[in-house]
Design a protein around this motif. Structure first.
Motif, short mmCIF file in Angstrom:
data_model
loop_
_atom_site.label_atom_id
_atom_site.label_comp_id
_atom_site.label_asym_id
_atom_site.label_seq_id
_atom_site.Cartn_x
_atom_site.Cartn_y
_atom_site.Cartn_z
N SER A 161 24.50 -27.88 11.92
CA SER A 161 25.56 -26.97 11.52
C SER A 161 25.42 -25.62 12.19
CB SER A 161 25.56 -26.79 10.00
OG SER A 161 24.37 -26.15 9.55
N ALA A 162 24.18 -25.20 12.47
CA ALA A 162 23.96 -23.91 13.14
C ALA A 162 24.54 -23.92 14.55
CB ALA A 162 22.47 -23.59 13.18
N LYS A 163 24.49 -25.08 15.19
CA LYS A 163 25.03 -25.19 16.54
C LYS A 163 26.56 -25.10 16.56
CE LYS A 163 21.24 -28.19 18.12
NZ LYS A 163 20.90 -29.56 18.57
N LEU A 164 27.19 -25.43 15.43
CA LEU A 164 28.65 -25.45 15.38
C LEU A 164 29.25 -24.11 15.00
CD1 LEU A 164 29.12 -28.90 13.57
CD2 LEU A 164 29.34 -28.41 16.02
N PRO A 167 29.80 -17.23 16.71
CA PRO A 167 28.91 -17.80 17.74
C PRO A 167 27.81 -18.65 17.11
CG PRO A 167 28.31 -15.53 17.32
CD PRO A 167 29.56 -15.79 16.52
N PRO A 168 27.29 -19.62 17.85
CA PRO A 168 26.19 -20.44 17.33
C PRO A 168 24.95 -19.59 17.13
CG PRO A 168 26.48 -20.83 19.67
CD PRO A 168 27.62 -19.96 19.23
N THR A 169 24.01 -20.10 16.37
CA THR A 169 22.77 -19.35 16.14
C THR A 169 21.58 -20.16 16.61
OG1 THR A 169 21.35 -18.36 14.44
CG2 THR A 169 22.71 -20.22 13.75
N THR A 170 20.57 -19.49 17.07
CA THR A 170 19.36 -20.17 17.55
C THR A 170 18.36 -20.39 16.42
OG1 THR A 170 18.39 -18.04 18.15
CG2 THR A 170 19.57 -19.23 19.88
N VAL A 171 18.67 -19.88 15.22
CA VAL A 171 17.81 -20.11 14.04
C VAL A 171 18.66 -20.77 12.97
CG1 VAL A 171 16.27 -18.20 14.57
CG2 VAL A 171 18.28 -17.76 13.18
N SER A 172 18.06 -21.61 12.15
CA SER A 172 18.90 -22.46 11.30
C SER A 172 18.53 -22.51 9.83
CB SER A 172 18.90 -23.90 11.86
OG SER A 172 17.58 -24.43 11.86
N TYR A 173 17.32 -22.08 9.43
CA TYR A 173 16.92 -22.29 8.03
C TYR A 173 17.61 -21.29 7.10
CZ TYR A 173 14.19 -23.69 4.03
OH TYR A 173 13.83 -24.16 2.80
N ASP A 174 17.92 -21.74 5.88
CA ASP A 174 18.67 -20.91 4.94
C ASP A 174 17.81 -20.32 3.82
OD1 ASP A 174 18.12 -23.22 3.59
OD2 ASP A 174 20.19 -23.70 3.05
N ARG A 175 16.51 -20.50 3.88
CA ARG A 175 15.55 -19.99 2.88
C ARG A 175 15.81 -20.59 1.49
NH1 ARG A 175 14.57 -13.58 4.61
NH2 ARG A 175 13.26 -14.09 6.41
N HIS A 176 16.27 -21.80 1.49
CA HIS A 176 16.56 -22.49 0.23
C HIS A 176 15.34 -22.49 -0.70
CE1 HIS A 176 18.05 -25.63 -2.50
NE2 HIS A 176 16.89 -26.24 -2.33
N GLN A 220 15.12 -10.46 19.85
CA GLN A 220 15.61 -10.72 18.51
C GLN A 220 16.34 -12.06 18.50
OE1 GLN A 220 14.63 -8.63 16.26
NE2 GLN A 220 13.90 -7.11 17.73
N PRO A 221 16.18 -12.84 17.45
CA PRO A 221 16.89 -14.13 17.41
C PRO A 221 18.39 -13.95 17.30
CG PRO A 221 15.83 -13.71 15.31
CD PRO A 221 15.36 -12.64 16.24
N GLN A 222 19.13 -14.88 17.85
CA GLN A 222 20.59 -14.84 17.76
C GLN A 222 21.04 -15.33 16.39
OE1 GLN A 222 22.80 -16.50 21.09
NE2 GLN A 222 24.09 -17.59 19.64
N VAL A 223 21.85 -14.53 15.69
CA VAL A 223 22.31 -14.90 14.35
C VAL A 223 23.83 -14.79 14.29
CG1 VAL A 223 20.17 -14.18 13.22
CG2 VAL A 223 22.06 -12.55 13.47
N ASN A 224 24.40 -15.51 13.33
CA ASN A 224 25.83 -15.41 13.07
C ASN A 224 26.02 -14.48 11.87
OD1 ASN A 224 28.38 -16.15 11.61
ND2 ASN A 224 28.61 -17.50 13.40
N PRO A 225 26.78 -13.40 11.99
CA PRO A 225 26.88 -12.42 10.90
C PRO A 225 27.55 -12.95 9.65
CG PRO A 225 28.46 -11.94 12.64
CD PRO A 225 27.57 -13.01 13.16
N PHE A 226 28.31 -14.07 9.75
CA PHE A 226 29.03 -14.60 8.60
C PHE A 226 28.28 -15.75 7.91
CE2 PHE A 226 32.30 -13.18 11.71
CZ PHE A 226 32.62 -12.00 11.05
#
Length: 531
Positions: A161-164, A167-176, A220-226
């Motif tokens: 889902s992070a790839k989709l 912009p896509p993000t290079t990090v994916s964990y949600d700290r669940h 810095q890692p690439q993140v999606n602000p939303f």
């Protein structure tokens, strides 16, 4: 003015001006902080080579080991060998022994390591599990790490889902697992035997750091602000073994490593490592990320394009001196005084005294195997002057020959002495250019026509009737007296063709001296048979 180079970890188009690409990877050239680049040769450096025994040592590994070793030697410090063997599934049988054998053959001496011990062992990561558990617990207690119980399928879904995202993000964990479980609940689940990994609670922003080669680095890692995700790297795997990111930081601190010299591919991981040093309130070492190795046409070097293991090169006849000289120039050269001539020949003794980080270069290092041949030829000529080396070399060659032909080791030794200046490796004596010393060549009419005209073939018969070829100056007039229209060059070429089927390289008198009159005459008679 400081020149800044900015690289983005992925390419994407921004569909809205509100969306920001948060990845930042900036390298400021070392001129920005030049005072930090130079290595104080009076301060001993403790360096380490930390290979994983998942394969045999290749040229890239050699370069890394060599730079670490030479910095330690040049500063009067210590060089450590540490085996990073926590990836048990990928270990290769014989790889650990290959590491020891290769370093020993190359003359890279270990001050501390699995085979020699030391005050900061054990030096095999698989033997340090209790140490890693202690420091993992410290981070858990501080709230700087947490257990993650997420299944593989859930993590794969987060990654997809992070790839989709746009912009896509290079990090994916949600700290669940950080949000859902309290410390007590997490500890209870672990105590009940539930499988988990331990993740680092990464900072909101990584520190800018200084690399002694590249200067200031801001990653810095690439993140999606939303849909904000987090890097939070895994420190401890579900099998209880540490990841590279965690183990290398703990080990480098406990082993008092002052300089970490490694490949440029680890540059993007360094902010994570520095964040761990900060979490433990440890002093971080100095970092040097050396350039990638590429082929001469600028493609990444791989096993398919020549990045083969060092012991394979040894079996091909390459010398340790040549490989050391070859590898040290993959991104390094000593500073020359004004007017000083360029020189590429560097012995290990010279390098141990004069190696300095100031000589490193930033651009990719091109690996040209023709240069390795050049170095090997140079050192082979030197070593053939050593009687002990000559004895060993001739014994090795003799053992590989068909000894039914009456060849002796003493004869092999004479061949090596006479042909040494033309050999690239010892095994070159088996090449087409030299194998005529050990077996009679195959002749053809076409080959002879390159030397003599059909009406001149009687020269071969006349030469075969001669009894002494040691004095060519006396022999030539006798042939020319019978064949006045033939040239000296044609006569020399005919003799050479009979001896070697025309192979160039060795001087004709040396050929005759090695083979002897009887063999030269026998070969002329063999040549006569095809007329």
């Amino acid at each position: 003015m400081v020149r800044v180079r900015t690289l983005h970890t992925s390419r994407c188009s921004l569909n809205s001006s509100k969306m920001q690409l948060h990845t930042k990877f900036t390298l400021r050239r070392k001129s920005a902080q030049k005072e930090e680049v130079s290595t104080d040769s009076k301060t001993p450096a403790r360096t380490r080579f930390a290979p994983s025994p998942t394969g045999f040592l290749h040229l890239g590994s050699l370069r890394t080991a060599l730079y670490n070793y030479l910095l330690a030697r040049a500063t009067g410090g210590q060089f450590l060998l540490r085996l990073e063997d926590t990836d048990q599934k990928r270990l290769v049988t014989g790889a650990e022994e290959n590491i020891y054998d290769t370093l020993n053959w190359l003359g890279i001496k270990i001050d501390e390591g699995p085979t020699v011990g030391g005050a900061y062992g054990p030096y095999r990561q698989s033997d340090r599990s209790e140490i890693y558990t202690r420091y993992i617990n410290e981070l858990l207690d501080k709230g700087l790490a947490y257990r993650c119980f997420c299944s593989k399928s859930r993590l794969d879904g987060l990654r997809d889902s992070a790839k989709l995202l746009k912009p896509p993000t290079t990090v994916s964990y949600d700290r669940h697992c950080l949000k859902v479980y309290t410390k007590e609940e997490s500890a209870a689940k672990a105590a009940q035997g539930e499988e988990f990994t331990v993740r680092f609670l990464s900072p909101d922003k990584y520190q800018e750091f200084n690399d002694l080669l590249h200067g200031n680095v801001n990653w810095q890692p690439q993140v999606n602000p939303f849909d904000k995700r987090f890097e939070d790297p895994v420190l401890l795997k579900s099998d209880g073994l540490p990841t590279y990111h965690f183990a290398n930081v703990v080990d480098d601190h406990l082993m008092k490593i002052t300089h970490v010299i490694r490949g440029e591919e680890w540059l993007a991981s360094t902010p994570k490592h520095i964040a761990l040093y900060e979490a433990f309130e440890w002093r971080k070492p100095k970092f040097v990320h050396i350039p990638l190795l590429t082929t001469v046409d600028n493609k990444k070097l791989s096993k398919r394009t020549g990045d083969i293991d060092i012991m394979s090169l040894k079996r091909q006849g390459y010398l340790p001196e040549a490989l050391i000289n070859f590898a040290v120039l993959f991104g390094w050269a000593p500073k020359r005084a004004q007017g000083e001539k360029s020189n590429e020949i560097y012995s290990m003794d010279f390098l141990e005294k004069h190696f300095n980080l100031d000589g490193l270069t930033v651009g990719n290092a091109k690996v040209d195997f023709q240069k390795l041949n050049y170095f090997n030829k140079h050192y082979l000529q030197q070593k053939l002057q050593d009687p002990e080396f000559l004895d060993r070399a001739s014994a090795d060659i003799y053992a590989k020959l068909n000894q039914d032909r009456g060849i002796t080791q003493e004869y092999v030794k004479k061949v090596l002495v006479k042909t040494g200046s033309s050999l690239t490796t010892l095994d070159s004596v088996f090449d087409e250019s030299f194998k005529f010393y050990f077996e009679r060549p195959t002749y053809t009419r076409k080959g002879l026509e390159n030397v003599l005209k059909p009406g001149e073939y009687g020269v071969v018969k006349l030469l075969a009737e001669q009894t002494d070829f040691t004095d060519l100056k006396a022999l030539i007039p006798r042939i020319m007296a019978v064949y006045p229209d033939i040239t000296k060059k044609n006569i020399y070429q005919t003799i050479r063709y009979a001896i070697s089927a025309g192979q160039p390289g060795t001087k004709l008198p040396d050929m005759i001296e090695l083979l002897g009159n009887e063999e030269v005459i026998a070969r002329l008679n063999s040549l006569k048979e095809i007329l």
